[in-house]
Design a protein around this motif. Structure first.
Motif, PDB file in Angstrom:
ATOM      1  N   ARG A  36       0.842  -1.204   0.000  1.00  0.00           N
ATOM      2  CA  ARG A  36       0.000   0.000   0.000  1.00  0.00           C
ATOM      3  C   ARG A  36       0.873   1.249   0.000  1.00  0.00           C
ATOM      4  O   ARG A  36       1.051   1.889   1.043  1.00  0.00           O
ATOM      5  CB  ARG A  36      -0.945  -0.013   1.211  1.00  0.00           C
ATOM      6  N   PRO A  37       1.418   1.607  -1.149  1.00  0.00           N
ATOM      7  CA  PRO A  37       2.288   2.793  -1.202  1.00  0.00           C
ATOM      8  C   PRO A  37       1.495   4.072  -0.975  1.00  0.00           C
ATOM      9  O   PRO A  37       0.326   4.180  -1.333  1.00  0.00           O
ATOM     10  CB  PRO A  37       2.859   2.743  -2.621  1.00  0.00           C
ATOM     11  N   PHE A  84      -4.782  -3.576  -3.368  1.00  0.00           N
ATOM     12  CA  PHE A  84      -4.513  -2.147  -3.549  1.00  0.00           C
ATOM     13  C   PHE A  84      -4.607  -1.826  -5.035  1.00  0.00           C
ATOM     14  O   PHE A  84      -4.098  -2.570  -5.875  1.00  0.00           O
ATOM     15  CB  PHE A  84      -3.122  -1.782  -3.029  1.00  0.00           C
ATOM     16  N   LEU A  85      -5.275  -0.709  -5.314  1.00  0.00           N
ATOM     17  CA  LEU A  85      -5.409  -0.287  -6.712  1.00  0.00           C
ATOM     18  C   LEU A  85      -5.621   1.220  -6.744  1.00  0.00           C
ATOM     19  O   LEU A  85      -6.443   1.759  -5.993  1.00  0.00           O
ATOM     20  CB  LEU A  85      -6.586  -1.000  -7.389  1.00  0.00           C
ATOM     21  N   ARG A  86      -4.868   1.891  -7.615  1.00  0.00           N
ATOM     22  CA  ARG A  86      -5.071   3.326  -7.827  1.00  0.00           C
ATOM     23  C   ARG A  86      -5.385   3.553  -9.299  1.00  0.00           C
ATOM     24  O   ARG A  86      -4.612   3.163 -10.181  1.00  0.00           O
ATOM     25  CB  ARG A  86      -3.845   4.131  -7.413  1.00  0.00           C
ATOM     26  N   LEU A  87      -6.516   4.157  -9.564  1.00  0.00           N
ATOM     27  CA  LEU A  87      -6.944   4.467 -10.929  1.00  0.00           C
ATOM     28  C   LEU A  87      -6.755   5.963 -11.157  1.00  0.00           C
ATOM     29  O   LEU A  87      -7.336   6.786 -10.433  1.00  0.00           O
ATOM     30  CB  LEU A  87      -8.405   4.078 -11.135  1.00  0.00           C
ATOM     31  N   ASN A  88      -5.945   6.303 -12.150  1.00  0.00           N
ATOM     32  CA  ASN A  88      -5.641   7.697 -12.437  1.00  0.00           C
ATOM     33  C   ASN A  88      -6.477   8.184 -13.616  1.00  0.00           C
ATOM     34  O   ASN A  88      -6.416   7.617 -14.717  1.00  0.00           O
ATOM     35  CB  ASN A  88      -4.152   7.863 -12.747  1.00  0.00           C
ATOM     36  N   PHE A  92      -8.200  13.742 -11.515  1.00  0.00           N
ATOM     37  CA  PHE A  92      -8.443  13.112 -10.206  1.00  0.00           C
ATOM     38  C   PHE A  92      -7.981  11.656 -10.259  1.00  0.00           C
ATOM     39  O   PHE A  92      -7.645  11.122 -11.314  1.00  0.00           O
ATOM     40  CB  PHE A  92      -9.920  13.208  -9.813  1.00  0.00           C
ATOM     41  N   SER A  93      -7.970  11.028  -9.111  1.00  0.00           N
ATOM     42  CA  SER A  93      -7.607   9.611  -9.008  1.00  0.00           C
ATOM     43  C   SER A  93      -8.501   8.958  -7.962  1.00  0.00           C
ATOM     44  O   SER A  93      -9.023   9.615  -7.057  1.00  0.00           O
ATOM     45  CB  SER A  93      -6.129   9.437  -8.637  1.00  0.00           C
ATOM     46  N   VAL A  94      -8.672   7.651  -8.117  1.00  0.00           N
ATOM     47  CA  VAL A  94      -9.467   6.857  -7.177  1.00  0.00           C
ATOM     48  C   VAL A  94      -8.569   5.739  -6.644  1.00  0.00           C
ATOM     49  O   VAL A  94      -7.979   4.990  -7.427  1.00  0.00           O
ATOM     50  CB  VAL A  94     -10.724   6.273  -7.843  1.00  0.00           C
ATOM     51  N   LYS A  95      -8.485   5.656  -5.330  1.00  0.00           N
ATOM     52  CA  LYS A  95      -7.674   4.599  -4.709  1.00  0.00           C
ATOM     53  C   LYS A  95      -8.593   3.632  -3.974  1.00  0.00           C
ATOM     54  O   LYS A  95      -9.488   4.036  -3.231  1.00  0.00           O
ATOM     55  CB  LYS A  95      -6.655   5.202  -3.738  1.00  0.00           C
ATOM     56  N   TRP A  96      -8.341   2.346  -4.201  1.00  0.00           N
ATOM     57  CA  TRP A  96      -9.110   1.268  -3.545  1.00  0.00           C
ATOM     58  C   TRP A  96      -8.160   0.431  -2.709  1.00  0.00           C
ATOM     59  O   TRP A  96      -7.076   0.033  -3.168  1.00  0.00           O
ATOM     60  CB  TRP A  96      -9.783   0.407  -4.614  1.00  0.00           C
ATOM     61  N   GLU A  97      -8.541   0.166  -1.460  1.00  0.00           N
ATOM     62  CA  GLU A  97      -7.749  -0.682  -0.568  1.00  0.00           C
ATOM     63  C   GLU A  97      -8.701  -1.606   0.186  1.00  0.00           C
ATOM     64  O   GLU A  97      -9.651  -1.134   0.811  1.00  0.00           O
ATOM     65  CB  GLU A  97      -6.966   0.145   0.451  1.00  0.00           C
TER      66      GLU A  97
END
Length: 456
Positions: A36-37, A84-88, A92-97
């Motif tokens: 999880r960076p 963990f996933l970050r959608l750019n 904006f960006s969406v982060k899922w954990e």
């Protein structure tokens, strides 16, 4: 709208022939520290953060929901494999954990220019995703936070806090100078921990102009984790309060049982039935709630750890985050810890009461066994006396029958002229001899079968 996704980095192990074979878990454990960076945040920015309980929510449900984002129809399920996933996206960006008990969604977007520093303007600030998408996030919301990060010179932390006060209503605020180990710190955080009618909490961070994007990302991550773990830690408080009266009744029942243990007129079976019922109830409560109590202890430790990482300093008369948690969270954690300890103590006390009851039952059983053995011993003695009497009668009876037979023999011999004496006289003379022979034969049988001396 096109977008790219950024999963947690995976570092593959080198295949070096000079090394022994890898343990199957080596690569997984190695990559865990990179799972999880932290995000890199360019100030000013606002983070719309939502944490939901994921009980009953499968990873496939969350994947299907993420696929509803613009341009993510072909998002592969494997992208969620590292939790963990970050959608750019553009702007904006969406982060899922995904965690064990909850899943976190963070929408990071630039703060609009000219936004009024009022709680109403922050309430009206929408996330970059659609309202339907945010409302349909699978799970049940337990934390929702709007985190604003601004740039400003921190000449006087007290003045900075006073300026940030305009973002909040009239409720008391909590403020901390972060990074105050040496000097005045690198940023200030202000919040009121109030749940607004919109369902969101507000938190504002004012950072120095020189704050790097990576530091801003770490600050945001720590603050969001503090609020998340604080609420998760508190989930055991309603359970502890509900268990209080029940544990009181169990303790009273156990005290009654131990009071009656020393009373001889109390049935041990009745006490055992009551004790088993109490033990079953306590074990059921322990099995049902022990995980929640242990999780609360772990979450509380994480809150304390994240607060320590802030290196807080005071800014005027406002409470720091650490002081607020100490005064507001610690009593709740003490209540939970006390309830968990009461459950553990009850189990131990029931175990000790069971040992005492078993001792009482064992003593009673031993006494009954001793009485039974005494009765058996007395019965055996009586039986031996009766046997001796019967044996005496048997010797007399056998002697009578043998002498009767000898009388017939003597009569026959007398009739043939082969015996000179009277048959009756001969039979009378034979009585002592026959009696001695029968007695000697009986003693010999006794010695052979019962070991009363060597056989003759």
């Amino acid at each position: 709208m096109s977008a790219v996704f950024e999963a947690a980095p995976v570092f593959s192990m080198r295949q070096d022939s000079l090394l022994p074979p890898d343990d199957p878990l080596r690569q997984t454990l190695h990559n865990e520290v990179h799972a999880r960076p932290s995000a890199s945040l360019k100030l000013p920015v606002v983070v719309h953060y939502v944490a939901v309980l994921n009980e009953g929510v499968a990873r496939a449900d969350e994947h299907a929901h993420l696929c509803r984002l613009p341009g993510q129809e072909a998002l592969p399920p494997e992208a969620l494999g590292a939790n963990f996933l970050r959608l750019n996206f553009e702007g904006f960006s969406v982060k899922w954990e995904r965690h064990t008990e909850f899943t976190r969604y963070s929408v990071v977007q630039a703060l609009p220019e000219g936004l009024d520093a009022t709680p109403e303007s922050l309430d009206a600030l929408p996330p970059a995703v659609t309202a339907d998408w945010l409302r349909d996030v699978p799970g049940r919301t337990f934390a929702a936070l709007k985190l604003v990060l601004l740039e400003q010179h921190l000449g006087s932390p007290g003045k900075v806090v006073a300026d940030a006060r305009t973002w909040f209503d009239d409720s008391p605020i909590v403020a901390s100078v972060m990074g105050a180990v040496q000097g005045q710190g690198h940023s200030v955080v202000v919040t009121d921990f109030q749940l607004r009618p919109t369902g969101w909490e507000h938190m504002v961070v004012i950072a120095e102009h020189a704050t790097s994007e990576t530091r801003a990302g770490r600050i945001a991550q720590r603050l969001l984790e503090i609020e998340t773990y604080r609420l998760m830690a508190l989930r055991a408080l309603p359970v502890a309060k509900a268990l209080g009266p029940l544990l009181g009744r169990v303790e009273a029942g156990l005290a009654s049982i131990t009071e009656r243990l020393h009373q001889r007129d109390t049935s041990a079976d009745a006490l055992l039935d009551e004790l088993i019922a109490l033990a079953a109830r306590v074990e059921h409560l322990t099995a049902e709630h022990q995980y929640r109590f242990n999780a609360t202890e772990a979450y509380h430790a994480l809150v304390q750890n994240r607060i320590a990482e802030l290196h807080e300093g005071k800014s005027g008369a406002a409470q720091t985050l650490g002081e607020f948690m100490q005064r507001r969270l610690s009593p709740a954690m003490a209540t939970v810890a006390l309830t968990a300890q009461r459950l553990t103590d009850l189990s131990r006390r029931i175990e000790r009461a069971s040992a005492l009851l078993r001792t009482r039952v064992d003593i009673a059983t031993d006494l009954r066994s001793q009485a039974l053995l005494t009765q058996l011993s007395e019965g055996q003695s009586t039986q031996l006396r009766m046997q001796a009497t019967v044996e005496g009668l048997s010797i007399a009876a056998i002697t009578y029958y043998v002498v009767s037979l000898l009388l017939y023999v003597f009569k026959a011999l007398k009739l043939q002229g082969w015996w000179p004496l009277s048959p009756e006289l001969s039979a009378g003379i034979a009585i002592p001899l026959v009696l001695a022979g029968v007695w000697w034969t009986t003693r010999r049988i006794h010695r052979r079968f019962f070991g009363h001396g060597p056989a003759a």
